[in-house]
Motif scaffolding. Structure first.
Motif, PDB file in Angstrom:
ATOM      1  N   VAL A   1      30.803  11.851 117.023  1.00 18.00           N
ATOM      2  CA  VAL A   1      31.501  10.857 117.840  1.00 18.00           C
ATOM      3  C   VAL A   1      30.642   9.606 117.915  1.00 18.00           C
ATOM      4  N   ILE A   2      31.233   8.466 117.611  1.00 21.27           N
ATOM      5  CA  ILE A   2      30.516   7.186 117.667  1.00 21.27           C
ATOM      6  C   ILE A   2      31.432   6.138 118.287  1.00 21.27           C
ATOM      7  N   PRO A   3      30.874   5.058 118.835  1.00 18.11           N
ATOM      8  CA  PRO A   3      31.712   3.968 119.358  1.00 18.11           C
ATOM      9  C   PRO A   3      32.123   3.005 118.251  1.00 18.11           C
ATOM     10  N   ALA A   4      33.249   2.348 118.451  1.00 20.26           N
ATOM     11  CA  ALA A   4      33.729   1.371 117.482  1.00 20.26           C
ATOM     12  C   ALA A   4      32.925   0.085 117.575  1.00 20.26           C
ATOM     13  N   ASP A   5      32.788  -0.603 116.453  1.00 17.50           N
ATOM     14  CA  ASP A   5      32.107  -1.901 116.360  1.00 17.50           C
ATOM     15  C   ASP A   5      30.633  -1.828 116.757  1.00 17.50           C
ATOM     16  N   VAL A   6      30.041  -0.659 116.610  1.00 16.03           N
ATOM     17  CA  VAL A   6      28.621  -0.480 116.895  1.00 16.03           C
ATOM     18  C   VAL A   6      27.945   0.080 115.645  1.00 16.03           C
ATOM     19  N   PRO A   7      26.903  -0.556 115.152  1.00 14.08           N
ATOM     20  CA  PRO A   7      26.201   0.008 113.985  1.00 14.08           C
ATOM     21  C   PRO A   7      25.604   1.371 114.310  1.00 14.08           C
ATOM     22  N   VAL A   8      25.642   2.249 113.318  1.00  9.31           N
ATOM     23  CA  VAL A   8      25.080   3.595 113.477  1.00  9.31           C
ATOM     24  C   VAL A   8      23.967   3.767 112.455  1.00  9.31           C
ATOM     25  N   HIS A   9      22.788   4.087 112.950  1.00  7.61           N
ATOM     26  CA  HIS A   9      21.627   4.306 112.091  1.00  7.61           C
ATOM     27  C   HIS A   9      21.409   5.808 111.942  1.00  7.61           C
ATOM     28  N   PHE A  10      21.663   6.319 110.743  1.00  8.11           N
ATOM     29  CA  PHE A  10      21.499   7.736 110.464  1.00  8.11           C
ATOM     30  C   PHE A  10      20.119   7.996 109.859  1.00  8.11           C
ATOM     31  N   ARG A  11      19.477   9.047 110.322  1.00 12.99           N
ATOM     32  CA  ARG A  11      18.293   9.611 109.678  1.00 12.99           C
ATOM     33  C   ARG A  11      18.651  11.027 109.267  1.00 12.99           C
ATOM     34  N   LEU A  12      18.434  11.366 108.004  1.00  6.53           N
ATOM     35  CA  LEU A  12      18.981  12.602 107.467  1.00  6.53           C
ATOM     36  C   LEU A  12      17.908  13.447 106.798  1.00  6.53           C
ATOM     37  N   THR A  13      18.067  14.755 106.921  1.00  6.12           N
ATOM     38  CA  THR A  13      17.196  15.706 106.237  1.00  6.12           C
ATOM     39  C   THR A  13      17.974  16.993 106.028  1.00  6.12           C
ATOM     40  N   SER A  14      17.340  17.990 105.418  1.00  6.91           N
ATOM     41  CA  SER A  14      17.987  19.264 105.121  1.00  6.91           C
ATOM     42  C   SER A  14      17.034  20.404 105.433  1.00  6.91           C
ATOM     43  N   THR A  15      17.596  21.554 105.767  1.00  5.59           N
ATOM     44  CA  THR A  15      16.768  22.722 106.049  1.00  5.59           C
ATOM     45  C   THR A  15      16.414  23.500 104.788  1.00  5.59           C
ATOM     46  N   SER A  16      17.264  23.419 103.748  1.00  7.63           N
ATOM     47  CA  SER A  16      17.008  24.253 102.574  1.00  7.63           C
ATOM     48  C   SER A  16      17.241  23.492 101.278  1.00  7.63           C
ATOM     49  N   VAL A  17      18.506  23.305 100.880  1.00  3.84           N
ATOM     50  CA  VAL A  17      18.796  22.687  99.590  1.00  3.84           C
ATOM     51  C   VAL A  17      19.303  21.271  99.796  1.00  3.84           C
ATOM     52  N   MET A  18      19.407  20.538  98.684  1.00  2.00           N
ATOM     53  CA  MET A  18      19.862  19.153  98.747  1.00  2.00           C
ATOM     54  C   MET A  18      21.368  19.101  98.961  1.00  2.00           C
ATOM     55  N   ASN A  19      21.796  18.182  99.826  1.00  2.00           N
ATOM     56  CA  ASN A  19      23.207  17.925 100.078  1.00  2.00           C
ATOM     57  C   ASN A  19      23.469  16.430  99.995  1.00  2.00           C
ATOM     58  N   SER A  20      24.727  16.058 100.100  1.00  3.80           N
ATOM     59  CA  SER A  20      25.100  14.648 100.066  1.00  3.80           C
ATOM     60  C   SER A  20      26.043  14.356 101.228  1.00  3.80           C
ATOM     61  N   PHE A  21      25.606  13.490 102.124  1.00  4.42           N
ATOM     62  CA  PHE A  21      26.361  13.101 103.312  1.00  4.42           C
ATOM     63  C   PHE A  21      27.306  11.963 102.940  1.00  4.42           C
ATOM     64  N   PHE A  22      28.605  12.134 103.194  1.00  4.63           N
ATOM     65  CA  PHE A  22      29.578  11.148 102.723  1.00  4.63           C
ATOM     66  C   PHE A  22      30.752  11.060 103.684  1.00  4.63           C
TER      67      PHE A  22
END
Length: 305
Positions: free
Chosen positions: A169-190
């Motif tokens: 859930v995010i607000p509209a018209d607000v930039p969202v800064h994602f920091r991403l990692t994984s517990t095991s294998v590589m994935n692709s966030f899309f």
């Protein structure tokens, strides 16, 4: 029946058949157009954010540049086949012809220009839309930490001290800064309607900045094969107004379930098509622990099969 009567009947049937064929052609055209327009919804061609809109422009520009070569080639192929047909006596057969400087210049100049234009677009856009680059906005960005599990998504709001699974859930018209990692294998966030995809890798932190322009519900997924459960590794993005987002934060905090080491171990166990979960409090900082390798799954993938 006289011959003239038979002729009239045949003419009427042919006319009726022609009208029927015209109706079928119109119906087929309408259905094909509707299918094409329907395919543009809920995807990169229907963006709802500045990054997605910029990427759609790049896609259209690249397509137009390539069509500048594809369409003339198709037309010239048909023209040459028609002109040099066996029945055209005006076509000149010159088996000894092998070189023409002007033709060679055109043949090599056009692909060179296409590569130059496409390379320029890729060079400029790769710097303007660099995933870690912050979005220009007067509103401070919302920080969200993303952890890809087997096979679901964990979203942590570090400042709000709450977390969700398989929905965001995010607000509209607000930039969202994602920091991403994984517990095991590589994935692709899309999130196709918001823009760029980014990889999640164990022991590594990647960054992505996105923004949604208006409230709504958008689909997110894993675009990287990561095991037997990756096809169900989807999540929902709910974009709310500022007031709606604040209300959701307060409601989520009122829930008693906490995200701690024990609950994280439960989440880390491979699960296919897991449901949505909400955590009203986050005791520690699990994201940094995952990046440092202190909180990783000890479960075997075979247990999820």
């Amino acid at each position: 029946m006289p011959i003239s009567g038979w002729a009239c009947c045949v003419a009427e049937l042919w006319s009726a058949g022609g009208e029927l064929r015209c109706k079928w052609r119109r119906l087929t055209s309408i259905l094909c157009g509707s299918m094409i327009l329907a395919s543009c919804q809920e995807g990169p061609l229907d963006p709802h954010g500045p990054i997605g809109q910029a990427e759609r422009v790049i896609l259209y520009d690249a397509t137009a540049i390539m069509l500048a070569v594809v369409i003339p080639v198709i037309l010239l192929t048909l023209l040459f086949a028609w002109w040099f047909r066996a029945g055209n006596r005006r076509a000149t057969y010159r088996p000894e012809w092998e070189y023409a400087g002007r033709i060679e210049l055109i043949i090599w100049a056009i692909p060179a220009l296409v590569i130059l234009f496409l390379g320029g677009i890729a060079w400029i856009s790769s710097h303007e839309l660099d995933p870690p680059k912050p979005l220009q906005s007067a509103t401070p960005p919302l920080d969200v930490e993303v952890v890809s599990l087997d096979w679901r998504w964990l979203f942590i709001y570090p400042r709000e001290r709450i977390a969700t699974v398989n929905y965001l859930v995010i607000p509209a018209d607000v930039p969202v800064h994602f920091r991403l990692t994984s517990t095991s294998v590589m994935n692709s966030f899309f999130i196709p309607q918001l823009g760029s995809q980014i990889y999640t890798m164990p022991g590594t932190t990647t960054q992505l900045n996105l923004q949604a322009d208006k409230p709504g519900t958008y689909s997110g997924l894993s675009a990287q094969f990561s095991g037997p459960g990756f096809s169900d590794m989807r999540f929902s993005l709910h974009v709310e107004s500022a007031a709606g987002f604040a209300t959701w934060i307060a409601h989520t905090r009122a829930q008693g379930r906490a995200l701690n080491g024990t609950t994280f171990e439960e989440l880390a166990r491979p699960t296919r098509a897991g449901g949505e979960l909400t955590y009203g409090s986050v005791a520690d900082d699990p994201f940094q622990s995952v990046v440092a390798g202190r909180m990783t799954t000890h479960w075997s993938i075979k247990e999820a099969l």
